[in-house]
Design an enzyme around this catalytic site. Sequence first.
Site, short mmCIF file in Angstrom:
data_model
loop_
_atom_site.label_atom_id
_atom_site.label_comp_id
_atom_site.label_asym_id
_atom_site.label_seq_id
_atom_site.Cartn_x
_atom_site.Cartn_y
_atom_site.Cartn_z
N LYS A 162 -32.13 -81.08 -41.02
CA LYS A 162 -32.27 -80.15 -39.89
C LYS A 162 -31.07 -80.26 -38.96
O LYS A 162 -30.52 -79.26 -38.50
CB LYS A 162 -33.58 -80.44 -39.13
CG LYS A 162 -34.81 -80.01 -39.92
CD LYS A 162 -36.11 -80.60 -39.41
CE LYS A 162 -37.25 -80.25 -40.37
NZ LYS A 162 -38.51 -80.93 -40.07
N GLN A 195 -41.08 -85.01 -35.84
CA GLN A 195 -41.21 -85.03 -37.31
C GLN A 195 -42.54 -85.67 -37.73
O GLN A 195 -42.91 -86.75 -37.27
CB GLN A 195 -40.03 -85.80 -37.92
CG GLN A 195 -40.01 -85.77 -39.43
CD GLN A 195 -39.86 -84.36 -40.01
OE1 GLN A 195 -39.01 -83.59 -39.56
NE2 GLN A 195 -40.68 -84.02 -40.98
N ASP A 204 -42.30 -75.40 -34.06
CA ASP A 204 -43.10 -75.62 -35.27
C ASP A 204 -44.34 -74.72 -35.27
O ASP A 204 -45.00 -74.57 -36.30
CB ASP A 204 -43.57 -77.09 -35.33
CG ASP A 204 -42.76 -77.91 -36.30
OD1 ASP A 204 -42.08 -77.31 -37.17
OD2 ASP A 204 -42.81 -79.15 -36.21
#
Length: 295
Positions: free
Chosen positions: A55, A99, A122
């Site tokens: 990422k 994460q 997200d």
Amino acid sequence: MSDGLTIISGTAVAETVLGELRHEIDALRARGRTPGLAVVLVGDNPASRSYVRAKDRMCQKIGLHSLKLELPATTTQQELVEVVQRLNADPAIHGILVQSPPPPHIDEAAIIRAMDPAKDVDGFHPVNVGKLAIGDPTGFVPCTPLGCQRLLVEAGVETAGAHVVMLGRSMLVGKPFALLMLGKGKGGNATVTVAHSRTRNLRETLLSADILVAAIGQPRFVKAEDVHEGAVVIDVGINQIEDPATEKGYRLVGDVDYANVAPKAAAITPVPGGVGPMTIAMLMSNTVKACRLAA
Ligand code: NDP
């Protein structure tokens, strides 16, 4: 055998998405606003570490400001909430991602709730889940299902009126994808069935799909006899299977038995190179959107 199989390349569609984003990022930067993404890693799970690295690399490649925070596995819930709160208040950061999975002592749902929904790229915060359900375009949709929808649109697959069978009902993939398909407008308007481990007559349900999306984490679960001639198949699954012939001793396969299903399908995504590259591209897209929407 279906005529003219289309292999939907997520790698190619992701490049298109990233190309569009580069233009938008350049335009934002010209106005003095660089979209910023903060990725927080707690602990040293090797898979998580490699996702975070990917990422970070992608941010740098397309000109996003990237902040990578690596915290020890001993980080407490309160310390992590404070990190999220600091990022909520940081004007250089438009998107925040913690994460998954965090270490077991961390309450992941509480961390998500501590996040400013306007920075939840997200799409896991209850506010964003609600916005998806009511069709509010200012919300953030989880990256993997958003990527699947974009693949269908880019491949010219008509979802309106189609019977979409979503195999898997997770909050990460299955439920948000079902909502996207139910939504009104381009890439939606489908008739949706969500199937899972308690579905009766599962194989018959799969067979009735015009568009079948598999996200269950079971290697090559969907067989040729589960798919009707001319169906479109999107394979979200990423599973490691042993393969002594490879250097690493394993290889990646999806939830679909690709070799046997592809000859019956009108279009199918491969694994790897299908949904995977789209997930990261849509994360970048959500971050740019967050910057665009920020006052
Ligand atoms: P989860 O484990 O959270 O959910 C799996 C779902 O599949 C559940 O709804 C479960 O049903 C259902 N399921 C499991 N086994 C069966 C079965 N035998 N028959 C019917 N339904 C079944 O998984 P995720 O949604 O997080 O991920 C699914 C897959 O997608 C994984 O392989 C994962 O690695 C991959 N993935 C890939 C991404 C990408 O970027 N390409 C991103 C995210 C995930 P129930 O609810 O009844 O238990």
